[in-house]
Design a protein around this motif. Structure first.
Motif, PDB file in Angstrom:
ATOM      1  N   LEU B  49       0.747  -1.051   0.048  1.00 17.79           N
ATOM      2  CA  LEU B  49      -0.042  -0.150  -0.241  1.00 17.79           C
ATOM      3  C   LEU B  49       0.987   1.212  -0.105  1.00 17.79           C
ATOM      4  N   ALA B  50       1.996   1.077   0.810  1.00 17.06           N
ATOM      5  CA  ALA B  50       2.821   2.461   0.901  1.00 17.06           C
ATOM      6  C   ALA B  50       3.589   2.328  -0.564  1.00 17.06           C
ATOM      7  N   GLY B  51       3.859   1.349  -1.267  1.00 16.58           N
ATOM      8  CA  GLY B  51       4.397   1.593  -2.573  1.00 16.58           C
ATOM      9  C   GLY B  51       3.348   1.865  -3.608  1.00 16.58           C
ATOM     10  N   VAL B  52       2.197   1.520  -3.741  1.00 19.70           N
ATOM     11  CA  VAL B  52       1.132   2.120  -4.191  1.00 19.70           C
ATOM     12  C   VAL B  52       1.200   3.835  -4.058  1.00 19.70           C
ATOM     13  N   ALA B  53       1.042   4.075  -2.919  1.00 20.01           N
ATOM     14  CA  ALA B  53       1.154   5.605  -2.674  1.00 20.01           C
ATOM     15  C   ALA B  53       2.193   6.330  -3.114  1.00 20.01           C
ATOM     16  N   VAL B  54       3.465   5.718  -3.021  1.00 20.92           N
ATOM     17  CA  VAL B  54       4.612   6.262  -3.594  1.00 20.92           C
ATOM     18  C   VAL B  54       4.492   6.340  -5.155  1.00 20.92           C
ATOM     19  N   GLY B  55       3.826   5.331  -5.566  1.00 17.28           N
ATOM     20  CA  GLY B  55       3.666   5.498  -7.131  1.00 17.28           C
ATOM     21  C   GLY B  55       2.766   6.564  -7.531  1.00 17.28           C
ATOM     22  N   LEU B  56       1.554   6.563  -6.734  1.00 19.14           N
ATOM     23  CA  LEU B  56       0.698   7.675  -7.192  1.00 19.14           C
ATOM     24  C   LEU B  56       1.286   9.199  -6.858  1.00 19.14           C
ATOM     25  N   LEU B  57       1.987   9.128  -5.784  1.00 15.12           N
ATOM     26  CA  LEU B  57       2.753  10.391  -5.653  1.00 15.12           C
ATOM     27  C   LEU B  57       3.841  10.949  -6.622  1.00 15.12           C
ATOM     28  N   THR B  58       4.478  10.031  -7.036  1.00 13.45           N
ATOM     29  CA  THR B  58       5.535  10.049  -8.028  1.00 13.45           C
ATOM     30  C   THR B  58       5.335   9.934  -9.347  1.00 13.45           C
ATOM     31  N   GLY B  59       4.215   9.274  -9.686  1.00 11.69           N
ATOM     32  CA  GLY B  59       3.865   9.024 -11.169  1.00 11.69           C
ATOM     33  C   GLY B  59       4.758   7.762 -11.525  1.00 11.69           C
ATOM     34  N   ILE B  60       5.279   7.230 -11.020  1.00  9.06           N
ATOM     35  CA  ILE B  60       6.141   5.934 -11.035  1.00  9.06           C
ATOM     36  C   ILE B  60       4.780   4.830 -11.182  1.00  9.06           C
ATOM     37  N   ASP B  61       5.066   3.911 -12.047  1.00  8.60           N
ATOM     38  CA  ASP B  61       4.102   2.838 -12.139  1.00  8.60           C
ATOM     39  C   ASP B  61       3.987   2.141 -10.792  1.00  8.60           C
ATOM     40  N   THR B  62       2.742   2.054 -10.362  1.00  7.14           N
ATOM     41  CA  THR B  62       2.285   1.695  -9.030  1.00  7.14           C
ATOM     42  C   THR B  62       2.643   0.041  -8.836  1.00  7.14           C
ATOM     43  N   VAL B  63       2.538  -0.796  -9.906  1.00  4.72           N
ATOM     44  CA  VAL B  63       3.052  -1.878  -9.560  1.00  4.72           C
ATOM     45  C   VAL B  63       4.648  -2.053  -9.424  1.00  4.72           C
ATOM     46  N   LEU B  64       5.359  -1.460 -10.123  1.00  5.24           N
ATOM     47  CA  LEU B  64       6.641  -1.349  -9.860  1.00  5.24           C
ATOM     48  C   LEU B  64       7.151  -0.647  -8.461  1.00  5.24           C
ATOM     49  N   SER B  65       6.504   0.248  -8.049  1.00  2.80           N
ATOM     50  CA  SER B  65       7.042   0.818  -6.961  1.00  2.80           C
ATOM     51  C   SER B  65       6.477  -0.096  -5.776  1.00  2.80           C
ATOM     52  N   SER B  66       5.309  -0.584  -5.993  1.00  2.00           N
ATOM     53  CA  SER B  66       4.826  -1.479  -4.639  1.00  2.00           C
ATOM     54  C   SER B  66       5.783  -2.896  -4.870  1.00  2.00           C
ATOM     55  N   LEU B  67       6.033  -3.202  -5.963  1.00  2.15           N
ATOM     56  CA  LEU B  67       7.089  -4.361  -6.171  1.00  2.15           C
ATOM     57  C   LEU B  67       8.259  -4.011  -5.229  1.00  2.15           C
ATOM     58  N   VAL B  68       8.770  -3.051  -5.474  1.00  2.00           N
ATOM     59  CA  VAL B  68      10.273  -2.778  -4.821  1.00  2.00           C
ATOM     60  C   VAL B  68      10.057  -2.509  -3.406  1.00  2.00           C
ATOM     61  N   LEU B  69       9.106  -1.836  -2.960  1.00  2.00           N
ATOM     62  CA  LEU B  69       8.894  -1.574  -1.329  1.00  2.00           C
ATOM     63  C   LEU B  69       8.560  -2.875  -0.771  1.00  2.00           C
ATOM     64  N   THR B  70       7.645  -3.587  -1.440  1.00  2.00           N
ATOM     65  CA  THR B  70       7.334  -4.994  -0.717  1.00  2.00           C
ATOM     66  C   THR B  70       8.542  -5.845  -0.726  1.00  2.00           C
TER      67      THR B  70
END
Lengths: 230, 280
Positions: B49-70
């Motif tokens: 969820l934090a990864g999704v939030a990072v993605g939505l905040l920065t414009g990075i793909d949410t799957v990628l951002s959540s994958l990295v953080l998870t």
């Protein structure tokens, strides 16, 4: 060659000394009972010998190789305490026996009297049957050293005698070195070749005939030992 | 009936995606439950969820951002278990809290994507696109290959880690690989049933299978079959009854668990009765 060499090993846990400068040598072909009071560090000693715990000082060798570089794990069979196993493990006996990747011959299964248990779920066996399966698993890599940590807790007297007889056979007929942590001092005199007593600050080794003296040294008092017939 | 469902492309994608996620989570879940890490999926989902939030905040793909953080969160749990005296469940709880805390912070910083977040919280299996399916297929392939390579070693580690270590198995390395694969499964599971329910896909099929199977291989097989039936059944029933698919899937999984537990109870009672009759 020595199966196990521990030279001046010191181990402490959270600042509490468990062992200080303990030296132990186990000859190949020996059948050793490791005894000592509760909390004396018997399990810790075994785990140090196997490299599962790292001592602060001292050296350990298995079959002449320092434990840090020991790779011939097929030479070692280890059976931890009963409580350390996953109680609800869903595997069948056949699956448990295949876990180390080795094959178990029919003779061994017959010796352990588990040849008919293959399809049963391991978690549904009696304590004694489980221990026999674990010995078979340990033997599956054809080890030269078998280490058992209190394997007979909760096993009835008849099964106990049967269990010790099997260990004696493995030692005598197959030359397997056995290191057995136990509290059953009444049993060991009839089966083992030597006794190793550990207690926090010292260790002593001797023949089972001198068990009374060894116990007195370890526990600080005399014991009336009840011998089991076999 | 099924024919009319298959007439909709979004339903085709939902059924395919559901099957991919079910296969991935159900096979990994058996090991997760045995390792007493049942809540790991839940913990990592909150990191996702934090990864999704990072993605939505920065414009990075949410799957990628959540994958990295998870994956980072998963490795954090693994290291915490190995290097401290903290239990696995406690390490999971810590990572869960940190993940959720970070997510709340980021949501607070960037106001306005609450609606997007809702789809991640409760899943949006009916909105899967081709790229989602591709990622799900890749994660399934990675999981199956990892399990095939490390199967015997993973089973031995689940049985007793000390025996595994004294058999020359590099348990730390395999644990790392396993936990990374679980993190990937959580991220794709999140797309299907949402962050709040993804651990159900990991834990419930395996828990039901434990009640039914007499061997390890059958446990994995039953876990997969139960998961497939419940996920596909949940999607189909949601379509016809106009229900949220994630909720329907989880309720079916729960029913499967209850039925299998009852079956176990009845069959063990029958076995006990047979033994006592033989003795009499």
């Amino acid at each position: 060659m020595k199966a196990v060499d521990m030279d001046e090993v010191s181990f402490s846990y959270d600042g509490n000394s468990v062992f200080r400068d303990v030296t132990i040598h186990i000859d190949e072909g020996d059948f050793v009972a490791v005894i000592g009071p509760n909390g004396s560090g018997k399990t810790t000693l075994i785990k140090i010998a196997l490299g599962l715990l790292r001592p602060q000082a001292g050296g350990i060798r298995l079959f002449g190789t320092p434990i840090e570089s020991f790779k011939s794990w097929e030479l070692v069979g280890y059976i931890p305490q009963k409580g350390d196993f996953e109680r609800n493990f869903p595997g069948s006996v056949d699956e448990v026996l295949a876990l180390k990747g080795g094959a178990i011959d029919k003779k061994t299964l017959e010796l352990l009297e588990i040849e008919r248990l293959g399809k049963r779920r391991f978690s549904e066996l009696s304590g004694g049957q489980q221990q026999k399966v674990l010995i078979a698993l340990a033997l599956s890599s054809k080890p030269k050293l078998l280490i058992l940590d209190e394997p007979t807790v909760g096993v009835d007297v008849q099964a106990l005698q049967n269990f010790y007889s099997i260990l004696k056979k493995l030692n005598k007929e197959r030359g397997v070195t056995i290191l057995l942590v136990t509290h059953e001092v009444g049993m060991i005199q009839s089966y083992v070749k030597s006794v190793l007593c550990v207690s926090r600050e010292f260790s002593c080794q001797g023949k089972p005939e001198n068990l009374e003296d060894i116990l007195k040294e370890a526990y600080g008092k005399s014991f009336d030992i009840h011998h089991h017939k076999h | 009936m099924v024919g009319s469902i298959l007439g909709y492309e979004f339903m085709q994608r939902a059924l395919v995606g559901g099957a991919l996620v079910a296969l991935t989570c159900a096979s990994l879940g058996v090991f997760l439950v045995l390792k007493r890490l049942s809540l790991l999926g839940d913990g990592l989902a909150h990191v996702a969820l934090a990864g999704v939030a990072v993605g939505l905040l920065t414009g990075i793909d949410t799957v990628l951002s959540s994958l990295v953080l998870t994956v980072l969160g998963a490795l954090g749990v693994n290291e915490t278990i190995k290097r401290t005296k903290v239990y696995g469940e406690t390490a999971t709880a810590i990572v869960l809290s940190v993940g959720l805390g970070l997510a709340v912070l980021l949501i607070g910083i960037a106001k306005g994507f609450n609606a997007d977040l809702l789809s991640y919280l409760f899943g949006s299996i009916l909105a899967l696109n081709t790229s989602d399916l591709t990622i799900m297929a890749i994660v399934l392939a990675i999981s199956l290959v990892s399990l095939a390579i490390f199967y015997r070693k993973l089973v031995l580690m689940s049985f007793n880690e000390d025996i595994a270590l004294t058999s020359g198995i590099d348990a730390q390395f395999i644990d790392k690989i396993f936990i990374i694969v679980v993190a990937m499964a959580v991220v794709v599971g999140m797309r299907a049933v949402g962050i709040l329910l993804v651990s159900a896909l990991l834990v419930m099929p395996a828990s039901a299978a434990f009640q039914l199977a007499g061997s390890f291989k059958k446990t994995i097989l039953y876990s997969i079959l139960i998961s497939l039936a419940c996920v596909e059944g949940g999607i189909i029933s949601a379509f016809y009854l106009n229900l949220p698919p994630s909720g329907a899937i989880v309720m079916l999984l729960f029913a499967a668990f209850v039925l299998s537990a009852l079956w176990r109870k009845i069959s063990s009672k029958k076995a006990d009765r047979a033994v006592s009759m033989t003795r009499a």
